[in-house]
Design a protein around this motif. Structure first.
Motif, PDB file in Angstrom:
ATOM      1  N   GLU A   1       0.831  -1.205   0.000  1.00 46.32           N
ATOM      2  CA  GLU A   1       0.000   0.000   0.000  1.00 46.32           C
ATOM      3  C   GLU A   1       0.865   1.255   0.000  1.00 46.32           C
ATOM      4  O   GLU A   1       0.539   2.242  -0.678  1.00 46.32           O
ATOM      5  CB  GLU A   1      -0.922  -0.003   1.218  1.00 46.32           C
ATOM      6  N   GLN A   2       1.966   1.238   0.736  1.00 43.18           N
ATOM      7  CA  GLN A   2       2.858   2.400   0.763  1.00 43.18           C
ATOM      8  C   GLN A   2       3.545   2.601  -0.587  1.00 43.18           C
ATOM      9  O   GLN A   2       3.716   3.740  -1.040  1.00 43.18           O
ATOM     10  CB  GLN A   2       3.885   2.239   1.880  1.00 43.18           C
ATOM     11  N   LEU A   3       3.953   1.506  -1.217  1.00 44.88           N
ATOM     12  CA  LEU A   3       4.559   1.622  -2.537  1.00 44.88           C
ATOM     13  C   LEU A   3       3.566   2.218  -3.535  1.00 44.88           C
ATOM     14  O   LEU A   3       3.916   3.112  -4.325  1.00 44.88           O
ATOM     15  CB  LEU A   3       5.047   0.263  -3.033  1.00 44.88           C
ATOM     16  N   LEU A   4       2.331   1.745  -3.497  1.00 49.89           N
ATOM     17  CA  LEU A   4       1.316   2.273  -4.414  1.00 49.89           C
ATOM     18  C   LEU A   4       1.066   3.754  -4.155  1.00 49.89           C
ATOM     19  O   LEU A   4       0.855   4.539  -5.092  1.00 49.89           O
ATOM     20  CB  LEU A   4       0.016   1.476  -4.282  1.00 49.89           C
ATOM     21  N   LYS A   5       1.116   4.155  -2.896  1.00 47.32           N
ATOM     22  CA  LYS A   5       0.945   5.569  -2.540  1.00 47.32           C
ATOM     23  C   LYS A   5       1.997   6.429  -3.243  1.00 47.32           C
ATOM     24  O   LYS A   5       1.692   7.504  -3.781  1.00 47.32           O
ATOM     25  CB  LYS A   5       1.047   5.740  -1.021  1.00 47.32           C
ATOM     26  N   LEU A   6       3.247   5.953  -3.247  1.00 48.02           N
ATOM     27  CA  LEU A   6       4.312   6.701  -3.913  1.00 48.02           C
ATOM     28  C   LEU A   6       4.202   6.617  -5.429  1.00 48.02           C
ATOM     29  O   LEU A   6       4.366   7.615  -6.137  1.00 48.02           O
ATOM     30  CB  LEU A   6       5.686   6.168  -3.482  1.00 48.02           C
ATOM     31  N   LEU A   7       3.924   5.435  -5.927  1.00 49.51           N
ATOM     32  CA  LEU A   7       3.952   5.212  -7.371  1.00 49.51           C
ATOM     33  C   LEU A   7       2.826   5.919  -8.104  1.00 49.51           C
ATOM     34  O   LEU A   7       2.910   6.112  -9.327  1.00 49.51           O
ATOM     35  CB  LEU A   7       3.914   3.706  -7.667  1.00 49.51           C
ATOM     36  N   GLU A   8       1.787   6.323  -7.396  1.00 51.29           N
ATOM     37  CA  GLU A   8       0.706   7.055  -8.063  1.00 51.29           C
ATOM     38  C   GLU A   8       0.973   8.558  -8.126  1.00 51.29           C
ATOM     39  O   GLU A   8       0.185   9.308  -8.697  1.00 51.29           O
ATOM     40  CB  GLU A   8      -0.627   6.794  -7.361  1.00 51.29           C
ATOM     41  N   GLN A   9       2.107   8.998  -7.572  1.00 52.28           N
ATOM     42  CA  GLN A   9       2.453  10.416  -7.587  1.00 52.28           C
ATOM     43  C   GLN A   9       3.209  10.780  -8.869  1.00 52.28           C
ATOM     44  O   GLN A   9       3.638   9.920  -9.625  1.00 52.28           O
ATOM     45  CB  GLN A   9       3.308  10.774  -6.364  1.00 52.28           C
ATOM     46  N   ASP A  10       3.389  12.089  -9.053  1.00 55.21           N
ATOM     47  CA  ASP A  10       4.032  12.592 -10.263  1.00 55.21           C
ATOM     48  C   ASP A  10       5.532  12.774 -10.053  1.00 55.21           C
ATOM     49  O   ASP A  10       6.087  13.845 -10.302  1.00 55.21           O
ATOM     50  CB  ASP A  10       3.383  13.918 -10.674  1.00 55.21           C
ATOM     51  N   PHE A  11       6.196  11.745  -9.543  1.00 57.71           N
ATOM     52  CA  PHE A  11       7.657  11.760  -9.452  1.00 57.71           C
ATOM     53  C   PHE A  11       8.166  10.343  -9.687  1.00 57.71           C
ATOM     54  O   PHE A  11       7.404   9.369  -9.642  1.00 57.71           O
ATOM     55  CB  PHE A  11       8.160  12.324  -8.112  1.00 57.71           C
TER      56      PHE A  11
END
Length: 370
Positions: free
Chosen positions: A178-188
């Protein structure tokens, strides 16, 4: 509008050398490229005497320059000094990099870089390297600053980093899905580094959307024939990888092997801590590093960044690794720009792209900056 016509120059388009070219530029942008560009006779002309033109170099991992280390001086003034130090060597665009630090410093760095981006167009944003790393691969980072991710801190970084944060280096194996998905959905860009990930964990991260690895070979699980690790996963996957080509962080033959496997996904970084540092010892984030044969090491013997610029890396790539010059130029310009989605703005000699250009002689010395 101040226009300049660059005459008698040559440059590469992909692998083809175009000679006897002209480039029409203003203060920011390339306006025309070709032979015998029709211009008003009052336009300033600059004869480049058949020298090679490259786009301004793009460095996505810069910790410091000259006497300034970003973690030690989180300020717009420090960033201006770092940028100037690298601009003198042809790096016209860079990501200042904050290594593992306390949360307050991370949030401060995001604010400072946001302000610096408005004042200095060469500052592209922030590369946050840590603090969510594997302590077993801390490298030059202070282990006391390395920690597991918690949602409240991740949310604060994401919120304050909008438009500023461009690359985040993490150890994916210490994150929940869930934490990885939180980051991966961002614009960086989410990059794997300072990681002990297994081959399977790394491949799972890439399958989720992880698109890069930080300083290939260094501070990551190494390639073993029974456990290929993050290194093996990176070399066998279509993800981007930055690499430090100073002859110390990686053997030149390993750099050549990486290029043969990754081609247009491999790009140069300096990972510069200091350039021309006069002191033999300096401290940052509670870690002391000392200079030995021009390189920086922690007391435990770990490498702590490099002492090179991207121009040095390009020269090493051609002269010591044996990579062709047009490929080396792309590794210092177009490929890192493409990783950030900026190839229509920087990193290429093309109409509409940046007019910040470098002039090299046949020995690859930097003879002029435009």
């Amino acid at each position: 509008m101040n226009l300049t016509l660059l005459k008698n120059c040559k440059f590469y388009q992909t692998d083809i050398l175009l000679e006897d070219q002209e480039i029409l530029i203003d203060e920011k942008t390339i306006l025309a490229v070709g032979k015998a560009i029709p211009v008003n006779e009052n336009i300033k002309a600059l004869d480049l005497e058949h020298h090679l033109i490259t786009p301004g170099f793009v460095d996505l991992q810069v910790n410091g320059g000259k006497q300034v280390f970003f973690n030690n001086n989180i300020s717009v003034e420090a960033l201006a000094q770092i940028l100037q130090a690298h601009e003198e060597k042809g790096t016209r665009y860079l990501l200042p990099t904050l290594i593992s630090s306390e949360s307050a410093n991370i949030l401060k760095a995001l604010e400072v870089v946001a302000e610096a981006m408005h004042q200095h167009p060469g500052i592209l944003g922030l590369h946050l390297e840590g603090p969510f790393l594997n302590p077993g691969k801390h490298g030059g980072h202070n282990p006391k600053n390395i920690r597991k991710p918690v949602n409240t801190e991740l949310d604060a970084i994401i919120s304050r980093g909008a438009g500023v944060l461009k690359i985040v280096t993490i150890a994916p194996e210490i994150f929940s899905r869930e934490q990885l998905l939180k980051l991966l959905e961002q614009d960086f860009v989410v990059s794997a580094g300072h990681s002990n990930a297994t081959y399977e964990q790394a491949q799972a991260f890439f399958a989720m959307g992880g698109s890069c690895v930080t300083h290939l070979y260094n501070a990551m699980s190494s390639f073993q024939h029974r456990e290929p690790g993050l290194t093996g996963a990176a070399l066998s996957s279509p993800v981007y990888a930055g690499i430090i080509v100073d002859g110390v962080h990686s053997h030149y033959s390993a750099v050549k092997m990486a290029y043969e496997l990754k081609k247009e996904k491999l790009f140069l970084i300096s990972d510069a801590s200091f350039i021309g540092l006069e002191q033999d010892e300096i401290s940052f984030e509670g870690t002391s590093i000392h200079k030995k044969r021009g390189q920086f090491y922690t007391a435990g013997g770990n490498l702590a960044g490099s002492s090179i610029t991207l121009h040095d890396a390009l020269q090493n790539l051609v002269k010591s690794v044996g990579i062709s010059l047009p490929v080396a130029i792309r590794m210092a310009t177009e490929i890192p720009a493409r990783l950030l989605g900026l190839e229509q703005r920087i990193g290429r000699i093309a109409v509409g792209n940046s007019s910040k250009l470098n002039v090299l002689d046949d020995a690859l010395n930097l003879v002029q900056k435009i």
